[in-house]
Design an enzyme around this catalytic site. Structure first.
Site, PDB file in Angstrom:
ATOM      1  N   HIS A 191     -30.546   1.762 -29.306  1.00 47.04           N
ATOM      2  CA  HIS A 191     -29.256   1.086 -29.499  1.00 47.04           C
ATOM      3  C   HIS A 191     -28.407   1.207 -28.230  1.00 47.04           C
ATOM      4  O   HIS A 191     -27.847   0.219 -27.743  1.00 47.04           O
ATOM      5  CB  HIS A 191     -28.535   1.714 -30.700  1.00 47.04           C
ATOM      6  CG  HIS A 191     -27.176   1.140 -30.959  1.00 47.04           C
ATOM      7  ND1 HIS A 191     -26.922   0.310 -32.029  1.00 47.04           N
ATOM      8  CD2 HIS A 191     -25.993   1.273 -30.299  1.00 47.04           C
ATOM      9  CE1 HIS A 191     -25.634  -0.033 -32.016  1.00 47.04           C
ATOM     10  NE2 HIS A 191     -25.054   0.542 -30.973  1.00 47.04           N
ATOM     11  N   GLU A 192     -28.309   2.436 -27.686  1.00 47.37           N
ATOM     12  CA  GLU A 192     -27.499   2.631 -26.482  1.00 47.37           C
ATOM     13  C   GLU A 192     -28.137   1.959 -25.262  1.00 47.37           C
ATOM     14  O   GLU A 192     -27.434   1.416 -24.412  1.00 47.37           O
ATOM     15  CB  GLU A 192     -27.272   4.125 -26.219  1.00 47.37           C
ATOM     16  CG  GLU A 192     -26.507   4.850 -27.318  1.00 47.37           C
ATOM     17  CD  GLU A 192     -25.200   4.187 -27.719  1.00 47.37           C
ATOM     18  OE1 GLU A 192     -24.511   3.614 -26.856  1.00 47.37           O
ATOM     19  OE2 GLU A 192     -24.865   4.233 -28.919  1.00 47.37           O
ATOM     20  N   GLN A 232     -19.278   0.267 -22.837  1.00 48.97           N
ATOM     21  CA  GLN A 232     -18.327   0.314 -23.954  1.00 48.97           C
ATOM     22  C   GLN A 232     -16.971   0.883 -23.543  1.00 48.97           C
ATOM     23  O   GLN A 232     -16.009   0.780 -24.296  1.00 48.97           O
ATOM     24  CB  GLN A 232     -18.891   1.134 -25.113  1.00 48.97           C
ATOM     25  CG  GLN A 232     -20.074   0.465 -25.785  1.00 48.97           C
ATOM     26  CD  GLN A 232     -20.566   1.305 -26.933  1.00 48.97           C
ATOM     27  OE1 GLN A 232     -21.370   2.214 -26.745  1.00 48.97           O
ATOM     28  NE2 GLN A 232     -20.072   1.022 -28.129  1.00 48.97           N
ATOM     29  N   CYS A 252     -21.542  -0.002 -34.606  1.00 48.42           N
ATOM     30  CA  CYS A 252     -21.256   0.140 -33.177  1.00 48.42           C
ATOM     31  C   CYS A 252     -19.757   0.320 -33.003  1.00 48.42           C
ATOM     32  O   CYS A 252     -18.962  -0.379 -33.648  1.00 48.42           O
ATOM     33  CB  CYS A 252     -21.732  -1.124 -32.450  1.00 48.42           C
ATOM     34  SG  CYS A 252     -21.410  -1.101 -30.675  1.00 48.42           S
ATOM     35  N   LEU A 253     -19.353   1.250 -32.134  1.00 53.03           N
ATOM     36  CA  LEU A 253     -17.926   1.492 -31.919  1.00 53.03           C
ATOM     37  C   LEU A 253     -17.224   0.273 -31.321  1.00 53.03           C
ATOM     38  O   LEU A 253     -16.022   0.103 -31.503  1.00 53.03           O
ATOM     39  CB  LEU A 253     -17.726   2.714 -31.008  1.00 53.03           C
ATOM     40  CG  LEU A 253     -18.244   4.043 -31.574  1.00 53.03           C
ATOM     41  CD1 LEU A 253     -18.081   5.163 -30.557  1.00 53.03           C
ATOM     42  CD2 LEU A 253     -17.541   4.392 -32.882  1.00 53.03           C
ATOM     43  N   HIS A 293     -27.152  -1.538 -24.871  1.00 52.83           N
ATOM     44  CA  HIS A 293     -25.833  -1.732 -24.255  1.00 52.83           C
ATOM     45  C   HIS A 293     -25.928  -1.874 -22.739  1.00 52.83           C
ATOM     46  O   HIS A 293     -25.246  -2.716 -22.156  1.00 52.83           O
ATOM     47  CB  HIS A 293     -24.894  -0.567 -24.578  1.00 52.83           C
ATOM     48  CG  HIS A 293     -24.192  -0.701 -25.884  1.00 52.83           C
ATOM     49  ND1 HIS A 293     -23.331  -1.737 -26.168  1.00 52.83           N
ATOM     50  CD2 HIS A 293     -24.211   0.086 -26.989  1.00 52.83           C
ATOM     51  CE1 HIS A 293     -22.853  -1.582 -27.396  1.00 52.83           C
ATOM     52  NE2 HIS A 293     -23.379  -0.489 -27.920  1.00 52.83           N
ATOM     53  N   GLY A 308     -23.268   7.904 -30.245  1.00 50.71           N
ATOM     54  CA  GLY A 308     -23.695   7.448 -28.929  1.00 50.71           C
ATOM     55  C   GLY A 308     -22.607   6.580 -28.321  1.00 50.71           C
ATOM     56  O   GLY A 308     -21.827   5.952 -29.043  1.00 50.71           O
TER      57      GLY A 308
END
Length: 196
Positions: A146-147, A50, A104-105, A150, A45
């Site tokens: 999760h996304e 991000q 997380c990226l 963000h 995701g």
């Protein structure tokens, strides 16, 4: 085109993102670039904040979770779970909370167990600006939650208890300063004009 992923500590990750409309400039290209960036970083995701854009957009491809892992625990229902979610709104979160190790990226090399409700109902626009509403459970629900966090200016580390937060504080500071090696392009907030 692969975009640099914004690292922990950048203010854009703490902003509540704005809705967009069909006239958002180069939206199709942005969506394609976000998928390319996510795949290159081996994520499932990626939210627009991000990549430095405070807009209500995220992309998901949960197919890696469809394959069996060492425990034979793959979820075949995720095989074709690829979505673009524009201006999403979580209508309801329900079900028993369950823990899963999230990463997380934007926060590389930190994985911690996060408790989330098992089911989510979300309303969103797809890439054709068609309204959709789906109920998701299990890993699909977790990835969406999760996304969604963000675009609300929240991160998975916010859901950790005070002791866990204290234990990873030094590692989070190191990430914001670029003191980490990753296999994808990143933009670090406390490392001026330098990309890795």
């Amino acid at each position: 085109m692969k975009l640099p992923i914004v690292a922990y500590g950048d203010p854009v990750l703490r902003k509540k993102a704005e809705e967009i409309d069909e006239d958002y400039p180069n939206l199709k290209q942005l969506i394609d670039d976000m998928f390319e960036t996510m795949y290159a970083a081996r994520g499932v995701g990626l939210a627009a904040p991000q990549v430095g854009l405070p807009i209500r957009l995220f992309v998901i491809d949960a197919s890696p979770f469809a394959e069996d892992d060492e425990d034979g625990e793959g979820d075949p229902s995720l095989k074709d779970f690829k979505k673009v979610l524009i201006n999403p709104i979580i209508i309801e979160e329900k079900g028993e909370k369950w823990g899963f190790s999230e990463g997380c990226l934007s926060i590389p090399d930190i994985n911690e167990e996060v408790m989330r409700p098992s089911t989510v109902v979300i309303n969103y626009l797809d890439e054709d600006f068609e309204e959709q509403e789906v109920e998701l459970t299990g890993l699909a629900a977790r990835i969406v939650q999760h996304e969604y966090d963000h675009i609300e200016g929240k991160l998975f580390v916010d859901k950790l208890g005070p002791i866990k937060k204290a234990m990873i504080k030094g590692r989070l500071d190191a990430i914001s300063k670029g003191m980490i090696r990753v296999g994808y392009k990143m933009r670090f907030p406390n490392l001026k004009n330098k990309k890795r």
